[in-house]
Motif scaffolding. Sequence first.
Motif, PDB file in Angstrom:
ATOM      1  N   LYS A 134       1.964 -25.510   5.019  1.00  0.00           N
ATOM      2  CA  LYS A 134       2.340 -27.014   5.025  1.00  0.00           C
ATOM      3  C   LYS A 134       4.079 -26.789   5.294  1.00  0.00           C
TER       4      LYS A 134
ATOM      5  N   THR B  78       7.639 -31.023   3.213  1.00  0.00           N
ATOM      6  CA  THR B  78       6.835 -32.410   3.772  1.00  0.00           C
ATOM      7  C   THR B  78       5.855 -32.280   2.990  1.00  0.00           C
ATOM      8  N   ASN B  79       4.903 -33.166   3.435  1.00  0.00           N
ATOM      9  CA  ASN B  79       3.606 -33.443   3.152  1.00  0.00           C
ATOM     10  C   ASN B  79       2.913 -32.647   4.090  1.00  0.00           C
ATOM     11  N   ASP B  80       3.102 -32.698   5.508  1.00  0.00           N
ATOM     12  CA  ASP B  80       2.307 -31.902   6.604  1.00  0.00           C
ATOM     13  C   ASP B  80       1.341 -30.781   6.154  1.00  0.00           C
TER      14      ASP B  80
END
Length: 331
Positions: free
Chosen positions: A228, A232-234
């Motif tokens: 992760k 961010t949520n990437d």
Amino acid sequence: MNDKIYDISIIGGGPAGMFAAYFARLRNLKVALIESLPKLGGQPETLYAQKHIYDIAALPKVSGTDLTKQLTEQLEIRNCDQYLSTSITSIVRKDDLWELSTNKGETITTKAVIIAIGNGAFEPRKLTFDYDSSLDDEKINYFVNNIDDFKDVDVAVAGGGDSAVDWAIDISKIAKSTSLIHRRNKYRAMESSVDKLNKSDIQQLNPYIIKGVNYNPDNKDKIDITLKKIKTNDLDVVTVDKLLVNYGFVSDSKILRDWNVELNGPFIKVTQEMETNLPNVFAIGDIVTYPGKLQLIATAFAEGPIAVTKALRNLYPDKDYFEHSTSIFEK
Ligand SMILES: Cc1cc2nc3c(=O)[nH]c(=O)nc-3n(C[C@H](O)[C@H](O)[C@H](O)COP(=O)(O)OP(=O)(O)OC[C@H]3O[C@@H](n4cnc5c(N)ncnc54)[C@H](O)[C@@H]3O)c2cc1C
């Protein structure tokens, strides 16, 4: 109960403890060397057996494991009683002696103690999420036992300190591919190592944290590491053969609190003569602190003789001892 009374018992068989044991034996003292692992050598043998060390006097370049071999060979000249796979759990004053209790229920009786436990019994900081435990040792490693385990395979190294960066560089020389996963953009490693890293073909994955590790569903020889990106949520997935986690080690200073030894943070406070606050209890190596302390093998080697000499003076004030030439001990 062991009836023997040692002059000095050394807790910890790393470089500090091994050399102190030899130095004490050279002074004809009765010595016990106690090590919680099944083998002597401490960090150089356990954490970086094949990494080279360049700052040992008279050894321009030596690997961790070769240093241990040399120390072992030296110790064998005047061997001492060795208690391997034995951890000291408590030290208790009884009359003028110290009684050391082991995890095996034994008691070791001694006139003086040298604590040389480094960072404590090694406990690597593990991944904090649950994963299939069958991945341990085979796919997820916390130590490098043999660098050849990483030969010709895809490897990810996790961490951002000296150890992680050094291992990534060494492994990249033999692995099929190497990536380094770190949660920050900046490493906590020596500038020269970071330079090498930047010049290498190691893929730097930062700032990422690892969220999960699973067997790859299509190929059980591979693992999928879910990453992760920080803030961010990437999510990303990296597929490799092996993950080496280098998040440092948890120190064992809690045990020292029970031993009533005076601490400064996780370290033992010592005088210039390596004395702790307890009578005839000394400490040397990485576990100690004093102004100017360096956590180096060279420093650890010097601290042993200082502690042993002070112990000798305390225990046998009338004995003739020497401080200069060791040739008088030639057989
Ligand atoms: C990756 C890395 C690279 C390094 N490179 C260098 C370098 O190039 N040059 C350099 O000078 N230094 C280097 N160091 C530092 C060096 O390894 C340490 O300074 C040195 O090992 C300290 O020796 P020690 O004997 O005090 O402790 P350690 O080597 O930690 O040994 C302590 C021993 O005590 C044992 N022990 C702990 N608790 C107990 C207990 N209760 N009972 C019995 N036994 C116990 C442990 O199992 C261990 O074997 C490096 C360290 C790391 C991690």
